[in-house]
Design a protein around this motif. Sequence first.
Motif, PDB file in Angstrom:
ATOM      1  N   ARG A 162      46.547  24.374   6.992  1.00 58.47           N
ATOM      2  CA  ARG A 162      46.945  25.428   6.048  1.00 58.47           C
ATOM      3  C   ARG A 162      47.890  26.449   6.667  1.00 58.47           C
ATOM      4  O   ARG A 162      48.748  26.998   5.979  1.00 58.47           O
ATOM      5  CB  ARG A 162      45.695  26.138   5.517  1.00 58.47           C
ATOM      6  N   HIS A 163      47.710  26.743   7.970  1.00 56.50           N
ATOM      7  CA  HIS A 163      48.478  27.839   8.572  1.00 56.50           C
ATOM      8  C   HIS A 163      49.140  27.427   9.894  1.00 56.50           C
ATOM      9  O   HIS A 163      49.570  28.308  10.653  1.00 56.50           O
ATOM     10  CB  HIS A 163      47.557  29.035   8.843  1.00 56.50           C
ATOM     11  N   GLY A 164      49.243  26.140  10.178  1.00 56.08           N
ATOM     12  CA  GLY A 164      49.759  25.704  11.472  1.00 56.08           C
ATOM     13  C   GLY A 164      51.210  26.036  11.716  1.00 56.08           C
ATOM     14  O   GLY A 164      51.672  26.047  12.866  1.00 56.08           O
ATOM     15  N   ARG A 165      51.966  26.311  10.666  1.00 54.61           N
ATOM     16  CA  ARG A 165      53.391  26.602  10.820  1.00 54.61           C
ATOM     17  C   ARG A 165      53.639  27.954  11.488  1.00 54.61           C
ATOM     18  O   ARG A 165      54.733  28.205  12.004  1.00 54.61           O
ATOM     19  CB  ARG A 165      54.049  26.574   9.441  1.00 54.61           C
ATOM     20  N   ALA A 166      52.635  28.808  11.524  1.00 56.25           N
ATOM     21  CA  ALA A 166      52.841  30.174  12.003  1.00 56.25           C
ATOM     22  C   ALA A 166      53.090  30.241  13.503  1.00 56.25           C
ATOM     23  O   ALA A 166      53.852  31.089  13.974  1.00 56.25           O
ATOM     24  CB  ALA A 166      51.640  31.043  11.635  1.00 56.25           C
ATOM     25  N   ASP A 167      52.451  29.363  14.288  1.00 56.79           N
ATOM     26  CA  ASP A 167      52.525  29.492  15.744  1.00 56.79           C
ATOM     27  C   ASP A 167      52.709  28.120  16.373  1.00 56.79           C
ATOM     28  O   ASP A 167      51.940  27.195  16.098  1.00 56.79           O
ATOM     29  CB  ASP A 167      51.245  30.152  16.280  1.00 56.79           C
ATOM     30  N   SER A 168      53.707  27.998  17.245  1.00 59.73           N
ATOM     31  CA  SER A 168      53.972  26.713  17.903  1.00 59.73           C
ATOM     32  C   SER A 168      52.883  26.332  18.893  1.00 59.73           C
ATOM     33  O   SER A 168      52.783  25.175  19.304  1.00 59.73           O
ATOM     34  CB  SER A 168      55.319  26.772  18.631  1.00 59.73           C
ATOM     35  N   GLU A 200      54.847  38.511  19.174  1.00 61.25           N
ATOM     36  CA  GLU A 200      54.900  39.963  18.982  1.00 61.25           C
ATOM     37  C   GLU A 200      53.994  40.395  17.849  1.00 61.25           C
ATOM     38  O   GLU A 200      53.311  41.421  17.940  1.00 61.25           O
ATOM     39  CB  GLU A 200      56.343  40.393  18.711  1.00 61.25           C
ATOM     40  N   ALA A 201      53.957  39.603  16.761  1.00 60.51           N
ATOM     41  CA  ALA A 201      53.059  39.931  15.652  1.00 60.51           C
ATOM     42  C   ALA A 201      51.608  39.860  16.089  1.00 60.51           C
ATOM     43  O   ALA A 201      50.780  40.712  15.730  1.00 60.51           O
ATOM     44  CB  ALA A 201      53.316  38.980  14.480  1.00 60.51           C
ATOM     45  N   GLY A 202      51.278  38.827  16.888  1.00 56.88           N
ATOM     46  CA  GLY A 202      49.914  38.719  17.385  1.00 56.88           C
ATOM     47  C   GLY A 202      49.550  39.866  18.302  1.00 56.88           C
ATOM     48  O   GLY A 202      48.437  40.400  18.235  1.00 56.88           O
ATOM     49  N   ALA A 203      50.486  40.282  19.163  1.00 55.28           N
ATOM     50  CA  ALA A 203      50.216  41.392  20.071  1.00 55.28           C
ATOM     51  C   ALA A 203      49.950  42.683  19.302  1.00 55.28           C
ATOM     52  O   ALA A 203      49.106  43.495  19.691  1.00 55.28           O
ATOM     53  CB  ALA A 203      51.395  41.576  21.028  1.00 55.28           C
ATOM     54  N   VAL A 217      66.893  29.676  20.480  1.00 55.09           N
ATOM     55  CA  VAL A 217      66.546  31.050  20.111  1.00 55.09           C
ATOM     56  C   VAL A 217      65.362  31.443  21.000  1.00 55.09           C
ATOM     57  O   VAL A 217      64.365  30.722  21.078  1.00 55.09           O
ATOM     58  CB  VAL A 217      66.154  31.139  18.622  1.00 55.09           C
ATOM     59  N   TRP A 218      65.497  32.581  21.662  1.00 55.49           N
ATOM     60  CA  TRP A 218      64.433  33.013  22.576  1.00 55.49           C
ATOM     61  C   TRP A 218      63.411  33.850  21.808  1.00 55.49           C
ATOM     62  O   TRP A 218      63.747  34.886  21.244  1.00 55.49           O
ATOM     63  CB  TRP A 218      65.012  33.810  23.734  1.00 55.49           C
ATOM     64  N   VAL A 219      62.166  33.387  21.806  1.00 55.82           N
ATOM     65  CA  VAL A 219      61.086  34.075  21.102  1.00 55.82           C
ATOM     66  C   VAL A 219      60.165  34.703  22.146  1.00 55.82           C
ATOM     67  O   VAL A 219      59.552  33.985  22.942  1.00 55.82           O
ATOM     68  CB  VAL A 219      60.290  33.106  20.212  1.00 55.82           C
ATOM     69  N   PRO A 220      60.059  36.023  22.193  1.00 57.84           N
ATOM     70  CA  PRO A 220      59.241  36.665  23.237  1.00 57.84           C
ATOM     71  C   PRO A 220      57.755  36.349  23.064  1.00 57.84           C
ATOM     72  O   PRO A 220      57.246  36.240  21.948  1.00 57.84           O
ATOM     73  CB  PRO A 220      59.520  38.162  23.050  1.00 57.84           C
ATOM     74  N   ARG A 221      57.105  36.206  24.189  1.00 58.84           N
ATOM     75  CA  ARG A 221      55.662  35.985  24.240  1.00 58.84           C
ATOM     76  C   ARG A 221      55.044  37.040  25.144  1.00 58.84           C
ATOM     77  O   ARG A 221      55.664  37.507  26.104  1.00 58.84           O
ATOM     78  CB  ARG A 221      55.347  34.586  24.765  1.00 58.84           C
TER      79      ARG A 221
END
Length: 576
Positions: free
Chosen positions: A248-254, A323-326, A536-540
């Motif tokens: 249902r929500h797997g697309r949100a986070d790699s 960033e959203a999770g943080a 595209v660089w996605v900050p973690r």
Amino acid sequence: MDRPTAAAVEGRFARWRGRRTARVVTWAARVAGLLTILSLLTPLLRRRLQPATWFGLPPEAPLVGSVVVATLGVGLMMLATGLRRRKRRAWQLAVVACVLLVVSHVVGRHALVPTVVVLVLLVGLLLTRREFTALPDPVGPLAAVRVVVQMLLGGFAVVTLLLLVRPSLLEGRPSTGEILAQSALSLVGVSGPVQFRVTWFDDLTAVLGLTFGIAALVLGGYFLLRSAEPRRTLTDDDAERIRALLARHGRADSLGYFALRPDKAVVFSPSGKAAVPHRVVAGVALASGDPLGDVEAWPGAITEFLASCRRYGWVPAVLGCSEAGARVWAREGGLDALELGDEAVVDVATFSLQGRSMRTVRQAVSRVRRAGYDTTVRRLSDIPAEELEQLRELVARWRGGPAERGFSMALSRTADAAADPDAVLVVATAEGETRGLLQFVPWGSDGLSLDVMVRDPAVPDNGLNELLIADLLGACRGLEVDRVSLNFAVFRSALERGEKIGAGPVARLWARLLRTASRWWQIETLYRFNARFGPVWVPRFLVFDAVRDLPRIAVAAFEAEGYGGRPPALLRLLRR
């Protein structure tokens, strides 16, 4: 950052109060233990131990009493670590140690200062008992008793054997009972009834016995106070619930699919709509990526996870959240965040090997193709079982053993069609032989995330990985995949800032240190490799509770990722 909720503020205040209380009690225990030990070293206090004989005790009683007092002092200093984690068992043992020390000080007419400090510590422990609620390791008591008994019996047996095999070094002919009494007393550093003809043999047996006695105290304390490390097994029921959340929500986070690692545990929100997968290493509960499931249910899962950490005295930490999770961790859990690195995400629609920026990749791919390499891109469900078995055997042989690196972005299994039918395998062959492969796990229904990158160590051709990734990106349209997550580049922005014109001395120094560390860990190498594909660089981010926990979190993260941590030989020894 978003403004914290009232519940988060209240929880943060409660944790701050608990940490402050634990910190004060911890230092008080250390000071009390140190003063107790130092007090035994002064001649005045050694003389004051003699009145113990007034109570009709044997002449050896003062020496035994000093050993007991010293042991309790050392025990208090050891218990300080458990008190800092607010362990209930550490609190209980500290209370018992304080009571025994007060009695010993009074009976032996000990120094006033240590007595007062221990008494103050005892009162403080009783007043703050509600703050020490962390549960112990479920197997701690049995393991502690077993190791203490083993070490004491071992020391007793060694000293007894020495006394029996070298009777010529003893005065007279001591009886068996005297030899056994000498061996038992040596464990606490007390002389027994046996007399020696040579001093070195007396010293040898005393040192051996006391060494085993101290080892029993230290190892017993370790097993009694260590933080629980649950059995690393993901149950079938938990795995099914995780798969339902990913559907249902797997697309949100790699990183979401990596929650299915078999060595992870999972905490669900009360509603069951969100979860926090994690693994406990060295007393640190390591979560990775964002919480799974519905964003609206994340606060419930975070609250349950932090409550579990407090219950067992674990240090909470999150590796590689977005960033959203943080923001959610900071708002709901009152935790801090530190930028850890960047994830390289390639947009399939815009990727092309043409152009000046792709020249390096294009040349590498052409060179490998001319060498006779070819690739296949298939989902695991489309590969015959016999071929998958052969590929698993190849990967095991190429790795050279069971050791595997990766935790936050590794699934720990390869070519398992039964468990991961939608995973994609990219295989490179030359002259009919498999030379390298990549495995990608699903990232929702339209994405892939790199899991395994392995090749035959005997392959001399550079550019094989570039070929595998380029062909995978070229086949993504047929797989209905729009985005691909590659390797995670730790401290990428720091390396990039250090290379810019006008970078300050601190930025240049930090970048130079990272390049030096790249000799042992692939920090700069992964950054350079990923950058070739124009991602595209996605900050973690790394999320943590307190700055003082960062060294411990680093050790746990290195161990979980397979780059070091606690020595495996030591862990095997302690488990045995």
